[in-house]
Write a protein that holds these residues in place. Structure first.
Motif, PDB file in Angstrom:
ATOM      1  N   LEU A 196       0.816  -1.213   0.000  1.00 24.23           N
ATOM      2  CA  LEU A 196       0.000   0.000   0.000  1.00 24.23           C
ATOM      3  C   LEU A 196       0.850   1.263   0.000  1.00 24.23           C
ATOM      4  CD1 LEU A 196      -2.682  -1.164   2.556  1.00 24.23           C
ATOM      5  CD2 LEU A 196      -3.154  -0.510   0.180  1.00 24.23           C
ATOM      6  N   GLY A 252       1.599   3.314  -2.993  1.00 20.85           N
ATOM      7  CA  GLY A 252       0.594   4.260  -3.449  1.00 20.85           C
ATOM      8  C   GLY A 252       0.596   5.538  -2.636  1.00 20.85           C
ATOM      9  N   GLU A 305      -8.701  -4.240   5.836  1.00 19.60           N
ATOM     10  CA  GLU A 305      -8.896  -5.169   4.718  1.00 19.60           C
ATOM     11  C   GLU A 305      -8.990  -6.607   5.215  1.00 19.60           C
ATOM     12  OE1 GLU A 305      -6.606  -2.829   1.079  1.00 19.60           O
ATOM     13  OE2 GLU A 305      -5.553  -4.418   2.146  1.00 19.60           O
ATOM     14  N   ALA A 353      -3.794   4.908  -3.526  1.00 18.94           N
ATOM     15  CA  ALA A 353      -3.523   3.482  -3.323  1.00 18.94           C
ATOM     16  C   ALA A 353      -4.811   2.691  -3.536  1.00 18.94           C
ATOM     17  CB  ALA A 353      -2.984   3.236  -1.918  1.00 18.94           C
ATOM     18  N   GLN A 354      -4.673   1.495  -4.033  1.00 14.33           N
ATOM     19  CA  GLN A 354      -5.817   0.618  -4.254  1.00 14.33           C
ATOM     20  C   GLN A 354      -6.138  -0.102  -2.949  1.00 14.33           C
ATOM     21  OE1 GLN A 354      -7.595   0.464  -7.184  1.00 14.33           O
ATOM     22  NE2 GLN A 354      -6.291   2.210  -7.670  1.00 14.33           N
ATOM     23  N   GLY A 365      -8.705  -2.039  -0.229  1.00 18.01           N
ATOM     24  CA  GLY A 365      -9.802  -3.001  -0.284  1.00 18.01           C
ATOM     25  C   GLY A 365     -10.704  -2.920   0.928  1.00 18.01           C
TER      26      GLY A 365
END
Length: 144
Positions: A93, A96, A110, A128-129, A131
């Motif tokens: 992470l 990002g 997550e 950042a992607q 979840g």
């Protein structure tokens, strides 16, 4: 729900709109919902409180830090160990542009498939992607 240090510090150290928003966010949490955080929460809260107390213009003074720590403890946030898998995910992470310390909160949320409660808009805006759902606590923009 995972809780990060920014919202805790606001809740216990800010008498203004940010603190009110944070205290309201905690008060609005259902009693049955477990609030937890990775182990570094306590250190981040202590560090943030000391930094605030060291700023001459901040209302929190050095003699207030102990009370603020007790108030933080009274929020009832369980402090959990951080598994190595969360550390690994935090490293991913951080690519990002999330700080490592913040990325550990995201990784925990997550893993637990829960929400992250924060007052740090940079986490959601990092690109950042992530979840998990991120709820960023901000002051009410309407005048009082």
């Amino acid at each position: 729900m995972i809780v990060d240090a920014s919202v805790v510090i606001d809740a216990v150290a800010d008498p203004g709109p940010r603190g009110l928003a944070a205290r309201t966010a905690f008060a609005d949490q259902p009693a049955a919902e477990r609030m937890s955080s990775p182990g570094h929460l306590a250190f981040e809260v202590l560090s943030g409180l000391r930094a605030a107390a060291n700023r001459p213009s901040h209302p929190l003074q050095a003699e207030d830090v102990e009370r603020a720590l007790r108030d933080a403890e009274a929020l009832g946030i369980a402090i959990d160990a951080t598994p190595w898998a969360d550390v690994s995910r935090a490293r991913q992470l951080a690519q990002g542009s999330i700080r490592y310390a913040d990325a550990v909160y995201v990784a925990a949320a997550e893993r637990l498939q829960t929400t992250l409660l924060t007052a740090d808009a940079r986490i959601q805006g990092s690109g950042a992607q992530v979840g998990c759902t991120i709820v960023t606590v901000t002051p009410d923009p309407s005048p009082a």
